[in-house]
Design an enzyme around this catalytic site. Structure first.
Site, short mmCIF file in Angstrom:
data_model
loop_
_atom_site.label_atom_id
_atom_site.label_comp_id
_atom_site.label_asym_id
_atom_site.label_seq_id
_atom_site.Cartn_x
_atom_site.Cartn_y
_atom_site.Cartn_z
N SER A 248 111.73 52.02 -14.33
CA SER A 248 110.88 52.09 -15.52
C SER A 248 109.62 52.89 -15.24
O SER A 248 109.16 52.98 -14.11
CB SER A 248 110.49 50.67 -15.98
N LYS A 249 109.13 53.47 -16.31
CA LYS A 249 107.91 54.27 -16.23
C LYS A 249 106.74 53.40 -15.74
O LYS A 249 105.96 53.80 -14.90
CB LYS A 249 107.61 54.84 -17.63
N ARG A 250 106.69 52.18 -16.29
CA ARG A 250 105.57 51.31 -15.97
C ARG A 250 105.52 51.00 -14.47
O ARG A 250 104.47 51.05 -13.84
CB ARG A 250 105.69 50.01 -16.78
N GLY A 253 106.58 54.98 -12.48
CA GLY A 253 105.89 56.22 -12.86
C GLY A 253 106.85 57.30 -13.34
O GLY A 253 107.92 57.02 -13.87
#
Ligand code: GLU
Length: 481
Positions: A248-250, A253
């Protein structure tokens, strides 16, 4: 081959950049549609007005285009279809298949608190399912706002035969109570809008991530209530990192999103190959990892998508990218990497032919195109560091100084036009000094390029040309004094 025309879709929400998992799912849909000569539809699920951003929609559209994922229909935008959801929501209300729920957030929080204390699963208890007209009127008169909830069948096993995961059964008691399908402001929620659209757009195969398994169990009764044919489902495993976390992006990154790869010089065919191969292998020769996705259309089969989670592996992606980079001609590489080169280098210092030679000299070892400027920068300036431990050691020996002196002495006789001749001059100097291999080459490499590794030394000398070679060696000799 399915009887009816196959219609599949990808339905990203523009609440973030284009995620690798969405792209992988898009490739599976694309392959399935192509194999069955069906249609692939793009739908933007942009009903979450708080979290949607136009720039994400743009990134998603650009990303698919870059990856050469073409659609037969769409993009359709859910935000342009709000009237349809309202109409169908009302129809479900009129037919008694849905109901108004007036519960406030405080009431729902209170309910959760009680359930938590009693250690029972937290869920909506369907308390407003059977409000009388009288009760509803009273709540409206009190100014209470209402959402619409769908009446799920009680204690019923929702079953389907998943094309990837096989037989699945989820009991409706485990679905958190009757789901909200429309908010008080008339905005539909995902599980409702998705069914209205899949039904209305005649989607007959839903291929998506397996984080939607419970949603599917909620959606099947909604399909049925609306009189739509229930599509066939295929839930593909999500992408995890090596430490078993959902990519995930969270948490991870940039690596979760496609724009990073676009920015850094990955090739779309490398990403396509890597992502498809993550959970799908060729039936005839599963050991073959390299394939262009348009070449495997005929062999594609949902049943060969693995059930186990896929693991993100940058080294592997780089290996694919290196392979596809090496397939490109120098002209193609130049065009593809021009934006990276122009940002860091003054390309006008060399004729294009020579820049192509520079690119050729580093091509074999590239992970991605944005590495090129760093690797050939020394051709353009001498701002490299000679004083770092390793470099300093290599250039400051007695024999290094002799090599430098001899190269300066020979400078007028070097035929800079010819890479082999340049190398030969150095080898001759080596013979005179009884030096060869790294004892001979490394000091020159460091003096001319700032590193003991890199392209052929003859090429370095030939491309730098007389003035630069002379200046750089004189500079090193000065540093050494
Ligand atoms: N908008 C949903 C998502 O991005 C679509 C899921 C689906 O394919 O139904 O997760």
């Amino acid at each position: 081959m399915p009887q009816k025309e196959v219609r599949v879709r990808i339905a990203p929400s523009p609440t973030g950049s284009l995620h690798l998992g969405t792209v992988r799912t898009a490739f599976y849909n694309y392959l399935f549609a192509k194999k069955n000569k069906g249609k692939f539809i793009l739908r933007i699920e942009d009903t979450d007005q708080q979290r949607n951003k136009d720039e994400y929609t743009k990134e998603i559209l650009d990303g698919f285009k870059w990856l050469k994922i073409n659609f037969d229909e769409g993009p359709y935008y859910q935000s342009e279809r709000l009237d349809l959801y309202k109409k169908i929501g009302q129809k479900l209300l009129d037919e008694g298949k849905a109901y108004q729920c007036f519960c406030t957030q405080e009431e729902l929080d209170e309910l959760r608190k009680i359930q938590r204390a009693a250690k029972v699963p937290e869920k909506y208890d369907n308390r407003h399912r059977s409000l009388t007209e009288e009760q509803k009127k009273k709540l409206v008169a009190e100014g209470k706002k209402s959402v619409i909830r769908f009446k799920l069948p009680d204690n019923t096993d929702i079953k389907w035969n998943d094309e990837i995961r096989g037989h699945i059964s989820v009991n409706t008691n485990d679905l958190g109570g009757d789901p909200v399908i429309m908010r008080a402001d008339g905005i539909p929620l995902y599980n409702f809008a998705v069914v209205v659209d899949d039904g209305d757009m005649k989607i007959n195969y839903v291929i998506r991530g397996d984080d939607h398994l419970h949603n599917t169990a909620k959606q099947i009764p909604i399909f049925q209530a609306l009189g739509y044919e229930v599509p066939t489902f295929a839930h593909a495993p999500l992408i995890f990192t090596h430490d078993r976390e959902k990519l995930s992006k969270r948490k991870h990154g940039d690596i979760a999103n496609i724009d990073k790869y676009q920015r850094e010089g990955y090739l779309p065919e490398a990403l396509a190959n890597y992502l498809v191969h993550m959970s799908w292998t060729k039936p005839d020769r599963p050991e073959i990892e390299i394939f262009k996705i348009d070449e495997v259309i005929d062999q594609f089969d949902l049943g060969r998508i693995s059930k186990s989670s896929a693991v993100y592996d940058l080294t592997k992606l780089n290996w694919f990218n290196n392979h596809y980079i090496k397939e490109k001609s120098l002209e193609e590489m130049f065009d593809m990497s021009k934006k990276f080169l122009e940002k860091e280098l003054n390309l006008s210092l060399y004729p294009k032919e020579q820049v192509l030679q520079m690119i050729d000299s580093v091509k074999a070892g590239l992970n991605k195109l944005d590495e090129i400027p760093g690797l050939i920068k020394f051709f353009f300036d001498d701002k490299f560091d000679l004083s770092s431990g390793e470099n300093q050691k290599i250039i400051s020996t007695e024999s290094a100084k002799k090599i430098f002196d001899n190269v300066l002495k020979a400078i007028d006789s070097i035929n800079f036009q010819n890479q082999a001749d340049c190398k030969k001059t150095i080898d001759n100097i080596g013979k005179e000094l009884s030096l060869k291999g790294k004892d001979l080459y490394w000091p020159l490499r460091v003096a001319l390029s700032g590193s003991n590794k890199g392209p052929d030394l003859g090429l370095i000398i030939s491309l730098l040309g007389k003035e630069k070679v002379k200046a750089r060696i004189e500079k090193v000799l000065k540093v050494l004094v």
